[in-house]
Scaffold this motif. Structure first.
Motif, PDB file in Angstrom:
ATOM      1  N   ASP A   4       0.851  -1.182   0.000  1.00  0.00           N
ATOM      2  CA  ASP A   4       0.000   0.000   0.000  1.00  0.00           C
ATOM      3  C   ASP A   4       0.893   1.240   0.000  1.00  0.00           C
ATOM      4  O   ASP A   4       2.117   1.147   0.004  1.00  0.00           O
ATOM      5  CB  ASP A   4      -0.935  -0.007   1.216  1.00  0.00           C
ATOM      6  CG  ASP A   4      -2.224   0.795   0.980  1.00  0.00           C
ATOM      7  OD1 ASP A   4      -2.327   1.494  -0.057  1.00  0.00           O
ATOM      8  OD2 ASP A   4      -3.111   0.737   1.842  1.00  0.00           O
ATOM      9  N   VAL A   5       0.248   2.378   0.031  1.00  0.00           N
ATOM     10  CA  VAL A   5       0.967   3.649  -0.023  1.00  0.00           C
ATOM     11  C   VAL A   5       1.726   3.874   1.282  1.00  0.00           C
ATOM     12  O   VAL A   5       1.490   3.218   2.296  1.00  0.00           O
ATOM     13  CB  VAL A   5      -0.015   4.814  -0.280  1.00  0.00           C
ATOM     14  CG1 VAL A   5      -0.734   4.610  -1.598  1.00  0.00           C
ATOM     15  CG2 VAL A   5      -1.021   4.941   0.860  1.00  0.00           C
ATOM     16  N   THR A   6       2.666   4.812   1.247  1.00  0.00           N
ATOM     17  CA  THR A   6       3.503   5.111   2.411  1.00  0.00           C
ATOM     18  C   THR A   6       2.641   5.605   3.573  1.00  0.00           C
ATOM     19  O   THR A   6       1.908   6.583   3.426  1.00  0.00           O
ATOM     20  CB  THR A   6       4.533   6.181   2.043  1.00  0.00           C
ATOM     21  OG1 THR A   6       5.298   5.709   0.935  1.00  0.00           O
ATOM     22  CG2 THR A   6       5.462   6.470   3.211  1.00  0.00           C
ATOM     23  N   PRO A   7       2.705   4.966   4.744  1.00  0.00           N
ATOM     24  CA  PRO A   7       1.820   5.334   5.850  1.00  0.00           C
ATOM     25  C   PRO A   7       2.316   6.552   6.614  1.00  0.00           C
ATOM     26  O   PRO A   7       3.477   6.959   6.488  1.00  0.00           O
ATOM     27  CB  PRO A   7       1.858   4.095   6.747  1.00  0.00           C
ATOM     28  CG  PRO A   7       3.217   3.530   6.520  1.00  0.00           C
ATOM     29  CD  PRO A   7       3.535   3.793   5.069  1.00  0.00           C
ATOM     30  N   PRO A   8       1.444   7.145   7.428  1.00  0.00           N
ATOM     31  CA  PRO A   8       1.881   8.263   8.273  1.00  0.00           C
ATOM     32  C   PRO A   8       2.806   7.792   9.385  1.00  0.00           C
ATOM     33  O   PRO A   8       2.802   6.615   9.776  1.00  0.00           O
ATOM     34  CB  PRO A   8       0.567   8.806   8.838  1.00  0.00           C
ATOM     35  CG  PRO A   8      -0.386   7.665   8.781  1.00  0.00           C
ATOM     36  CD  PRO A   8       0.009   6.848   7.584  1.00  0.00           C
ATOM     37  N   LEU A   9       3.622   8.720   9.889  1.00  0.00           N
ATOM     38  CA  LEU A   9       4.421   8.430  11.069  1.00  0.00           C
ATOM     39  C   LEU A   9       3.503   8.012  12.214  1.00  0.00           C
ATOM     40  O   LEU A   9       2.416   8.562  12.397  1.00  0.00           O
ATOM     41  CB  LEU A   9       5.240   9.655  11.463  1.00  0.00           C
ATOM     42  CG  LEU A   9       6.415   9.980  10.536  1.00  0.00           C
ATOM     43  CD1 LEU A   9       6.936  11.384  10.822  1.00  0.00           C
ATOM     44  CD2 LEU A   9       7.530   8.952  10.689  1.00  0.00           C
ATOM     45  N   GLY A  10       3.930   7.041  12.981  1.00  0.00           N
ATOM     46  CA  GLY A  10       3.143   6.528  14.099  1.00  0.00           C
ATOM     47  C   GLY A  10       2.305   5.324  13.754  1.00  0.00           C
ATOM     48  O   GLY A  10       1.952   4.540  14.644  1.00  0.00           O
ATOM     49  N   TYR A  11       1.991   5.124  12.487  1.00  0.00           N
ATOM     50  CA  TYR A  11       1.111   4.034  12.086  1.00  0.00           C
ATOM     51  C   TYR A  11       1.762   2.680  12.318  1.00  0.00           C
ATOM     52  O   TYR A  11       1.130   1.749  12.844  1.00  0.00           O
ATOM     53  CB  TYR A  11       0.738   4.209  10.616  1.00  0.00           C
ATOM     54  CG  TYR A  11      -0.209   3.166  10.067  1.00  0.00           C
ATOM     55  CD1 TYR A  11      -1.585   3.261  10.294  1.00  0.00           C
ATOM     56  CD2 TYR A  11       0.263   2.085   9.319  1.00  0.00           C
ATOM     57  CE1 TYR A  11      -2.455   2.302   9.782  1.00  0.00           C
ATOM     58  CE2 TYR A  11      -0.586   1.133   8.809  1.00  0.00           C
ATOM     59  CZ  TYR A  11      -1.948   1.240   9.043  1.00  0.00           C
ATOM     60  OH  TYR A  11      -2.804   0.296   8.538  1.00  0.00           O
ATOM     61  N   LEU A  12       3.026   2.546  11.944  1.00  0.00           N
ATOM     62  CA  LEU A  12       3.714   1.261  12.067  1.00  0.00           C
ATOM     63  C   LEU A  12       4.380   1.074  13.421  1.00  0.00           C
ATOM     64  O   LEU A  12       4.785  -0.041  13.760  1.00  0.00           O
ATOM     65  CB  LEU A  12       4.768   1.119  10.961  1.00  0.00           C
ATOM     66  CG  LEU A  12       4.237   1.151   9.532  1.00  0.00           C
ATOM     67  CD1 LEU A  12       5.386   1.076   8.531  1.00  0.00           C
ATOM     68  CD2 LEU A  12       3.242   0.021   9.282  1.00  0.00           C
ATOM     69  N   SER A  13       4.512   2.148  14.187  1.00  0.00           N
ATOM     70  CA  SER A  13       5.137   2.040  15.506  1.00  0.00           C
ATOM     71  C   SER A  13       4.105   1.965  16.623  1.00  0.00           C
ATOM     72  O   SER A  13       4.479   1.975  17.807  1.00  0.00           O
ATOM     73  CB  SER A  13       6.064   3.238  15.743  1.00  0.00           C
ATOM     74  OG  SER A  13       5.362   4.461  15.613  1.00  0.00           O
ATOM     75  N   ASP A  14       2.833   1.858  16.277  1.00  0.00           N
ATOM     76  CA  ASP A  14       1.784   1.735  17.284  1.00  0.00           C
ATOM     77  C   ASP A  14       2.040   0.500  18.142  1.00  0.00           C
ATOM     78  O   ASP A  14       2.250  -0.599  17.622  1.00  0.00           O
ATOM     79  CB  ASP A  14       0.416   1.623  16.597  1.00  0.00           C
ATOM     80  CG  ASP A  14      -0.718   1.511  17.592  1.00  0.00           C
ATOM     81  OD1 ASP A  14      -1.035   0.380  17.986  1.00  0.00           O
ATOM     82  OD2 ASP A  14      -1.265   2.556  17.989  1.00  0.00           O
ATOM     83  N   ALA A  27       3.121  -6.504   8.963  1.00  0.00           N
ATOM     84  CA  ALA A  27       2.918  -7.757   8.234  1.00  0.00           C
ATOM     85  C   ALA A  27       2.001  -7.548   7.036  1.00  0.00           C
ATOM     86  O   ALA A  27       2.223  -8.111   5.954  1.00  0.00           O
ATOM     87  CB  ALA A  27       2.348  -8.819   9.169  1.00  0.00           C
ATOM     88  N   ASP A  28       0.958  -6.735   7.209  1.00  0.00           N
ATOM     89  CA  ASP A  28       0.026  -6.462   6.110  1.00  0.00           C
ATOM     90  C   ASP A  28       0.679  -5.633   5.006  1.00  0.00           C
ATOM     91  O   ASP A  28       0.384  -5.812   3.822  1.00  0.00           O
ATOM     92  CB  ASP A  28      -1.204  -5.719   6.629  1.00  0.00           C
ATOM     93  CG  ASP A  28      -2.110  -6.581   7.489  1.00  0.00           C
ATOM     94  OD1 ASP A  28      -1.976  -7.822   7.426  1.00  0.00           O
ATOM     95  OD2 ASP A  28      -2.944  -6.019   8.227  1.00  0.00           O
ATOM     96  N   LEU A  29       1.584  -4.720   5.386  1.00  0.00           N
ATOM     97  CA  LEU A  29       2.175  -3.793   4.429  1.00  0.00           C
ATOM     98  C   LEU A  29       3.339  -4.399   3.666  1.00  0.00           C
ATOM     99  O   LEU A  29       3.623  -3.981   2.542  1.00  0.00           O
ATOM    100  CB  LEU A  29       2.645  -2.533   5.166  1.00  0.00           C
ATOM    101  CG  LEU A  29       3.135  -1.357   4.332  1.00  0.00           C
ATOM    102  CD1 LEU A  29       2.019  -0.812   3.434  1.00  0.00           C
ATOM    103  CD2 LEU A  29       3.674  -0.250   5.235  1.00  0.00           C
TER     104      LEU A  29
END
Length: 503
Positions: free
Chosen positions: A416-426, A435-437
């Protein structure tokens, strides 16, 4: 934005040195000025080294002046005097801060005690580090948001992730602070930030770049060092610099023919290639990502290559490899934590390590040694199965009739598109989101084969999207050749002035 990335790359800069239009001191000072101006917004470079960089640039300027006076060429140092940045993970530099994104190393003001083999190669080539770049703790995730130094922002949109774990390096190159930067890739960590920041990111073959003298079988053999670049030609020239094995390396990639270079691949005529295309299991890739992949497949078809969609090696997307990689990575994290405890002479505690990595180390400590060995054996069986998909030697092939193997596999980099900061470090959902990305990147780390990320499209918000091509073991040349062909056909998005105003 300028249409031609070559106006902004290391090769063009070195050509300007040779012509006397500028010199390494001027170029390094310009890089340091951009660093001072842009880094407060980006947080890409965490350990600047301006005084030492300028001193090294003075030495390089003298070498170029002597060459010009003697009407000689670059003396085997085509990137002499080019500013670069070094990721603060691996590529150790004696006396320089080296914190690997870890808070306890920041508190100790830890510094490298030796020059790694890789850094010696870069220095011997005359390349000049302006500083070390931000990385997640121990490089274990695909975003760059360590507790120790805070997040790095994507230069295309300061609210978005630059990817990881080489996100600091990618941001520095994309923002124009330096034309090239060191990275490493143990699970997409060069290719993901290249895709997020609109760069070329080549993950070399396992063993192509030595991890001597500190490391051996790094991360179970998954991890390899490389460079993030603005152009394909820089990727080739950088690989020529860093692909020198050291005695005792546990893996050695197939050598080139005597006298050959990776840069030669840029001008080597390509045969008609057989290229498989896959966007994974149904609905795994988003619509913008699928369109970007299909666009490159169409371009390659127009260039005369044989394209077959919905094709991948048997087991390429098997969930079994993810299960085995968890074993290898968690045991590896346990060993890394134990190694630091031994070096520091005290136990490591949860106060030292970020929660996700502490949990990983705890899981690794709980597993028996037999689980690690069994995981490596299972991954070896998978590797043998999938590698039969690739042609071992596409160059010089006398045509395609009867040919039943593939030269390249084209896939997305991210789903998918590049996520916002904080999205993957939640702390709750970050691991599941990763895993989904990222279902497309780990395969090349397990197989050890080379893969290259190319910035070929924009997402609906105007940010870069990357696709990647995989080649057979040791075949970086074919990757560089096809990447250059795509670039020559106008298949890479422009990269120059970014579509935002940095302070």
């Amino acid at each position: 934005m300028p249409a031609d990335r070559r106006n902004h790359d290391a090769t063009a800069l070195a050509a300007a040195f040779a012509a006397g239009n500028t010199d390494p001191v001027e170029a390094t000072q310009a890089a340091l000025d951009r660093l001072e101006r842009l880094n407060p917004a980006l947080n890409a470079v965490i350990h600047p080294r301006p005084e030492r960089a300028l001193a090294e640039a003075g030495e390089a300027s003298q070498r170029w002046a002597e060459r010009r006076a003697a009407s000689s060429d670059h003396d085997g140092m085509p990137l002499d005097g080019v500013p670069m940045a070094v990721k603060d993970l691996g590529c150790e530099q004696a006396g320089e801060f080296h914190h690997a994104g870890a808070r306890f190393l920041v508190d100790l003001e830890w510094r490298g005690t030796l020059d790694s083999h890789l850094y010696r190669l870069l220095r011997d080539a005359g390349m000049i580090s302006v500083g070390r770049t931000n990385t997640p703790e121990f490089g274990t995730t695909i975003t760059t948001e360590p507790a120790a130094y805070g997040p790095t922002a994507n230069p295309w949109d300061l609210t978005r992730s630059p990817g990881g774990s080489s996100g600091g390096s990618a941001a520095a190159v994309a923002a124009g602070i330096v034309p090239v930067a060191h990275g490493n890739d143990g699970g997409g960590s060069i290719r993901v930030p290249a895709a997020a920041c609109g760069l070329v990111g080549l993950k070399p073959t396992r063993g192509r770049v030595s991890t001597a003298p500190r490391l051996g079988e790094h991360r179970g053999g998954f991890a390899v060092d490389g460079m993030l670049t603005r152009t394909v030609r820089d990727a080739a020239r950088c690989l020529d610099v860093i692909s020198r094995p050291a005695p005792g390396d546990p893996y050695v990639a197939p050598p080139l023919e005597p006298g050959a270079s990776f840069a030669d691949a840029l001008v080597t005529p390509l045969p008609r290639l057989r290229i498989a295309v896959s966007t994974g299991i149904p609905n795994r890739a988003s619509e913008p990502v699928r369109r970007a992949t299909e666009q490159v497949a169409s371009l390659l078809d127009g260039l005369g290559h044989r394209i077959e969609t919905d094709t991948a090696p048997d087991g390429w997307f098997s969930p079994d490899i993810a299960d085995q990689m968890i074993v290898v990575r968690t045991v590896g994290m346990a060993a890394e934590v134990a190694g630091w405890a031994e070096r520091l002479g005290r136990p490591m505690t949860p106060d030292d390590i970020e929660p996700a990595n502490w949990w990983s180390a705890e899981l690794g400590r709980s597993l028996p040694a037999s689980a690690y060995v069994q995981a490596l054996e299972e991954l070896a069986r998978w590797r043998r199965r999938v590698m039969s998909f690739w042609d071992p030697s596409p160059f010089g092939r006398p045509g395609t009739p009867g040919h039943d193997r593939w030269d390249l596999l084209l896939t997305p980099v991210l789903a998918d598109v590049t996520p916002p900061l904080g999205y993957l470090s939640d702390p709750l959902d970050g691991a599941r989101r990763i895993a989904d990305l990222a279902p497309f990147v780990n395969q090349a780390n397990v197989s050890g084969q080379p893969a290259i990320s190319l910035p070929t499209a924009h997402d609906p918000d105007g940010l870069p999207l990357g696709v990647q091509l995989h080649a057979g073991h040791g075949n970086e040349q074919i990757l560089l050749a096809i990447a250059q062909q795509i670039a020559d056909a106008g298949g890479l998005i422009p990269l120059g002035d970014l579509p935002l105003e940095l302070p």
